[in-house]
Design a protein around this motif. Structure first.
Motif, short mmCIF file in Angstrom:
data_model
loop_
_atom_site.label_atom_id
_atom_site.label_comp_id
_atom_site.label_asym_id
_atom_site.label_seq_id
_atom_site.Cartn_x
_atom_site.Cartn_y
_atom_site.Cartn_z
N ARG A 1 0.80 -1.21 0.00
CA ARG A 1 0.00 0.00 0.00
C ARG A 1 0.84 1.27 0.00
NH1 ARG A 1 -5.53 -0.37 2.24
NH2 ARG A 1 -6.22 -2.43 1.59
N ASP A 2 2.14 1.13 0.10
CA ASP A 2 3.00 2.32 0.04
C ASP A 2 2.97 2.91 -1.36
OD1 ASP A 2 3.70 1.83 2.64
OD2 ASP A 2 5.61 0.84 2.16
N GLY B 1 5.76 -21.34 -7.04
CA GLY B 1 5.04 -20.56 -8.05
C GLY B 1 3.84 -19.88 -7.41
N LEU B 2 3.17 -20.63 -6.56
CA LEU B 2 1.99 -20.10 -5.89
C LEU B 2 2.34 -18.91 -4.98
CD1 LEU B 2 -0.55 -22.56 -4.32
CD2 LEU B 2 -0.15 -20.35 -3.33
N TYR B 3 3.40 -19.03 -4.19
CA TYR B 3 3.81 -17.90 -3.33
C TYR B 3 4.09 -16.67 -4.19
CZ TYR B 3 5.24 -21.69 -0.05
OH TYR B 3 5.31 -22.79 0.73
N TYR C 1 3.05 -15.96 -7.36
CA TYR C 1 1.84 -15.39 -7.93
C TYR C 1 1.15 -14.51 -6.88
CZ TYR C 1 1.84 -18.39 -12.13
OH TYR C 1 2.15 -19.00 -13.32
N SER C 2 1.11 -14.99 -5.65
CA SER C 2 0.47 -14.22 -4.59
C SER C 2 1.19 -12.90 -4.35
CB SER C 2 0.44 -15.01 -3.28
OG SER C 2 -0.27 -16.20 -3.46
N GLU D 1 0.31 -10.59 -7.03
CA GLU D 1 -1.08 -10.12 -6.92
C GLU D 1 -1.21 -8.91 -6.01
OE1 GLU D 1 -4.37 -13.45 -7.79
OE2 GLU D 1 -3.11 -13.96 -6.07
N ARG E 1 -3.92 -13.52 -10.94
CA ARG E 1 -3.27 -14.73 -11.46
C ARG E 1 -3.80 -15.03 -12.86
NH1 ARG E 1 -3.44 -20.45 -8.35
NH2 ARG E 1 -2.87 -19.19 -6.55
N THR E 2 -5.09 -14.79 -13.05
CA THR E 2 -5.68 -15.00 -14.38
C THR E 2 -4.95 -14.17 -15.43
OG1 THR E 2 -7.82 -15.41 -13.37
CG2 THR E 2 -7.84 -14.81 -15.69
N ARG F 1 10.94 -17.69 2.38
CA ARG F 1 10.28 -18.98 2.53
C ARG F 1 10.80 -19.98 1.48
NH1 ARG F 1 5.17 -19.38 5.20
NH2 ARG F 1 4.76 -21.59 5.27
#
Lengths: 96, 252, 320
Positions: free
Chosen positions: C31-32, C87-89, C91-92, C95, C101-102, C161
C-alpha cells in the motif's frame, strides 16, 4: 471470462504450536471455505509447520493506509508511562 | 499355505494398492486444474508412496528372502501384482480421479480403522498412521464430489459418469480369498465383508449430498486376487520399472 | 529512463521520498506509494519468476513415473510439488501489486510474460534429474538468496520462505549425480552427458552481462536487485566446480581455470546466440512447454467453473 477464472484469493494464518499467535503465511486461491482450508493446509503445512489454520477472504481484510501512519502510530511513541521501566521503585522492593 | 506365506501375499496386496494408486495420482503433477489442486493431489500421492514403502518393506521382512521394498516394487511382473483393478485404471479426467479416490478412501477409512486392532503389531502401527492420512483423503474426495455434483451441468454429468463407470470395480475391494480367511481366523486382518455396510452407507450419503444417483449394480469385475489385471497395469509397470529393468546391475 | 523522467517531474516529492526510503534499506509494502515503473518492473520480474517455477515442473515431471526407486520417486515428487508451491507464493506476491493470477497466466499464454529459458531444454535421462537439481536449482538458489533482501516486502518474504524450502533441492540433485558417478560405466556416462548438456544453459540462467541487460539500472537503484548477473554467475561457478571435481565430473569448458588474482575461476564465453535463439522461442522445448501449460489450463476449466458454480449456489442458499 469464467474460462480463465482462477478462483478467489484467501489469506492464510497459521499457528505453529498450541497457544501461539496465528501468523500470516501468504495466500491461496479457493472457491469456498472448506477448499480454502484444505488448500492452505496442502500449501503451507507440507513440512509439519502448523497445528491450526485460519483463512480469511483477501478482500475482507481492512488494512491501515500508509499515509495515516503518522496519526495512527506516532502518538503512541511518547507514552512511556505504559512501560514498567518508567517507574522508580523503593530499594529492596521485591516481586513487583 | 503357512501363516507366513499368507501374510506375505496379503501385505503385498496392501502395498500394491498404495503404490499403484500413488502412481496414478502422481501423474497429475503439473497437470491439475489449478495450482492449489496440483499440490493437493501430490500430497495424496506422497502419503501413498510412504505407505507403500512401509508395507512393501514389511512384506520383504515377512518373506525373509532378502527382497527390499524396491525389489518388490520394481522387479515383479504384472501377474505378481495384487492391487485392486480400480487403482490401476487411467486417470481419465478429474471427475474419474475424484470418484476413485472417494470409493477407495471410503473403503480404506473403514479398513485401516479395523486393521489397527490387528494381532500383528507392525500392521497395527502402519494402520494407525495411515488412518490419519486416509481421513484427509476422504474429506478431499467427499468435498470435491459434492462440488462437482452440485457445480455445473457438465461437472455433474462427468462425476455421475465416473461413478457409474467405476462402480463395477468396487466389489473387488471386499473380495476375500483363502489368505483372507486364514488371517481373519488368526485375528491378523479384518473381515472385509463386515466393512461393506458402512462403506455403502458413506457412498450413499455422499452421492445424495452431491445430488448424484446411486449406480445400478450389475456385473462386477474381478481378478486381482489372482494377479489377473486390466491391460493398463502392464503399461504402468513398464514405465515405472524401466530403469531398474534396463540397467539391472545399477543402483540409483 | 524516459518513464522515470516523467514521474520525476510529476511526482517529484513522492519519488524522492520513495527513493530515500529504499536507499535507507527499508522495505516497500503493497500500500506504500511507489513509482509506476517500479510496480511494472516487479510485476514483470515476479510473474516471470512464478511462471518459471510452474513451467519448471514439466522437465522434472517427465521423470516422476520412471523414477528408479521408491525413495527417488518420493523425493522427486516432493521437490516438484515444492516448485508448484513456490510458483503459488510468487503469484500471490505479484497479486499484491494489482495484477491477478488470471491475467498473469494470460500473459504467459500470449507470450507477453516469459519464464526462465532453462526449462526449454529437454530432460532426457535420469541423470538430467540430477543435473537439474544440482545445477539448475543451484543457480536458482544463488539468485534467490540474493533476492531475499529485495526491497519489495511481499517478494522478499516469498523468497525467504522459498530459500528455506529449497535447501534440500540442490542436495537431491547432487546426491543423484554422486551416486551415478560411483555406479556402473553406463551410469557415469549418463551423468557426464547430463553435465555436458546442462552446464552452459545453467550459466545462462543468470542472464546477459549487466552491460547488455535492459532493466538493470532501475533494478539496482530501487534495490529490487542486489548483485549483478556476472557477480552471481561467478559465485555459482566458484562453488560448483569443486563439487563437480569431487565426484569426478568434468566441467565442459576448456577455458575454465582458477585465477589466483581474482580468487575465482576464469571461464569460456557463453554462447549468447543460443541464448537469444532460445529466448525467442527456438529452444528445443519452447512450444511443448507452453502448449502443455495451455492444455492443462483448458482441460481444468470445467473444474474451476464447477467450483465457482457451487460457490454461487451455496451462497444463494445461505442468504435465503
Amino acid at each position: 471470462m469464467a474460462h480463465n477464472n482462477q478462483l478467489d484469493s484467501w489469506e492464510v494464518f497459521m499457528q505453529a504450536r498450541p497457544g501461539a499467535n496465528y501468523i500470516h503465511q501468504g495466500s491461496v486461491h479457493a472457491s469456498d471455505r472448506k477448499m480454502a482450508l484444505q488448500n492452505a493446509r496442502d500449501t503451507y503445512s507440507r513440512r509439519g509447520e502448523g497445528t491450526s489454520i485460519w483463512v480469511v477472504p483477501t478482500n475482507e481484510i481492512a488494512a491501515s493506509n500508509p499515509d495515516d501512519s503518522d496519526m495512527f502510530f506516532d502518538p503512541a511513541n511518547d507514552k512511556i508511562y505504559r512501560l514498567p521501566t518508567f517507574y522508580t521503585m523503593p530499594e529492596g522492593a521485591k516481586q513487583i | 499355505m503357512t501363516q507366513q506365506e499368507a501374510l506375505f501375499k496379503y501385505i503385498l496386496r496392501l502395498g500394491d494398492n498404495a503404490l499403484i494408486h500413488s502412481h496414478r495420482l502422481s501423474e497429475w503433477c503439473s497437470n491439475a486444474p489449478f495450482l492449489e489442486e496440483d499440490l493437493a493431489l501430490t500430497n495424496l500421492a506422497l502419503d501413498m508412496i510412504g505407505r507403500a514403502q512401509a508395507l512393501l518393506q514389511y512384506a520383504g521382512n515377512v518373506e525373509g528372502k532378502g527382497r527390499t521394498e524396491d525389489t518388490l516394487a520394481y522387479r515383479r511382473s504384472e501377474r505378481q501384482y495384487y492391487n485392486n483393478l480400480l487403482v490401476e485404471l487411467p486417470n481419465t479426467d478429474f471427475a474419474y480421479t475424484i470418484a476413485r479416490l472417494l470409493f477407495i478412501s471410503a473403503f480404506e477409512k473403514e479398513y485401516y480403522a479395523a486393521l489397527q486392532k490387528s494381532a500383528d503389531s507392525t500392521l497395527a502401527a502402519i494402520a494407525a498412521k495411515t488412518l490419519k492420512e486416509i481421513k484427509y483423503h476422504f474429506a478431499h474426495a467427499h468435498d470435491w464430489t459434492i462440488r462437482l455434483g452440485m457445480g455445473t451441468e457438465e461437472s455433474h454429468q462427468r462425476i455421475q459418469n465416473a461413478v457409474n463407470d467405476w462402480w463395477m470395480y468396487t466389489s473387488e475391494l471386499f473380495e476375500m480369498d483363502e489368505t483372507d480367511d486364514q488371517l481373519v481366523k488368526d485375528g491378523m486382518v479384518p473381515d472385509l465383508k463386515a466393512l461393506y455396510p458402512a462403506w455403502l452407507q458413506t457412498i450413499t450419503d455422499t452421492l445424495k449430498a452431491a445430488s448424484l444417483n446411486m449406480p445400478v449394480t450389475g456385473y462386477m469385475q474381478t481378478g486381482s486376487r489372482k494377479g489377473i489385471h486390466t491391460e493398463h497395469l502392464g503399461h504402468l509397470l513398464s514405465e515405472m520399472q524401466y530403469l531398474q529393468r534396463a540397467y539391472p546391475d545399477a543402483e540409483w | 529512463m524516459d518513464q522515470v523522467q516523467d514521474i520525476i517531474s510529476n511526482d517529484h516529492a513522492l519519488l524522492s521520498k520513495f527513493e530515500e526510503h529504499v536507499q535507507a534499506g527499508e522495505a516497500v509494502e503493497p500500500r506504500d506509494w511507489m513509482p509506476e515503473a517500479y510496480r511494472k518492473h516487479l510485476i514483470r520480474q515476479i510473474s516471470q519468476h512464478a511462471h518459471s517455477e510452474v513451467i519448471g515442473m514439466q522437465p522434472e515431471g517427465n521423470w516422476i513415473t520412471r523414477a528408479p526407486s521408491l525413495r527417488a520417486k518420493q523425493i522427486l515428487l516432493a521437490k516438484i510439488q515444492d516448485e508448484g508451491g513456490h510458483g503459488l507464493y510468487l503469484y500471490s506476491a505479484a497479486e499484491t501489486l494489482g495484477i491477478t493470477r488470471t491475467e498473469m497466466i494470460e500473459q504467459l499464454h500470449t507470450g507477453k510474460a516469459k519464464y526462465s529459458n532453462i526449462f526449454n531444454y529437454p530432460s532426457l535421462t535420469w541423470a538430467d534429474i540430477g543435473a537439474i537439481g544440482w545445477l539448475v536449482d543451484g543457480a536458482a538458489i544463488v539468485n534467490q538468496v540474493s533476492l531475499q533482501r529485495t526491497s519489495y516486502a511481499p517478494y522478499s518474504r516469498a523468497m525467504v520462505r522459498i530459500c528455506k524450502e529449497e535447501s534440500f533441492h540442490q542436495r537431491q540433485g547432487y546426491e543423484i549425480m554422486a551416486k551415478m558417478m560411483k555406479g556402473t560405466a553406463e551410469q557415469r556416462e549418463m551423468a557426464q552427458d547430463a553435465m555436458n548438456r546442462w552446464w552452459w544453459p545453467s550459466l545462462m540462467m543468470f542472464g546477459p552481462h549487466d552491460s547488455d541487460s535492459p532493466h538493470a539500472a532501475d533494478a539496482f537503484r530501487w534495490k529490487i536487485k542486489r548483485h549483478t548477473n556476472d557477480e552471481l554467475r561467478q559465485k555459482f561457478i566458484d562453488k560448483t566446480v569443486p563439487q563437480a571435481e569431487l565426484i569426478g565430473l568434468t566441467v565442459p569448458d576448456p577455458h575454465l581455470k582458477w585465477n589466483d588474482a581474482k580468487g575465482g575461476y576464469d571461464h569460456g564465453e557463453i554462447n549468447w546466440e543460443e541464448f537469444k535463439q532460445v529466448i525467442n522461442g527456438n529452444g528445443p522445448c519452447n512450444k511443448q512447454r507452453l502448449q502443455h501449460h495451455k492444455q492443462v489450463h483448458d482441460n481444468g476449466a470445467w473444474v474451476r467453473e464447477a467450483a465457482e458454480a457451487y460457490k454461487a449456489r451455496t451462497n444463494n442458499q445461505s442468504s435465503n
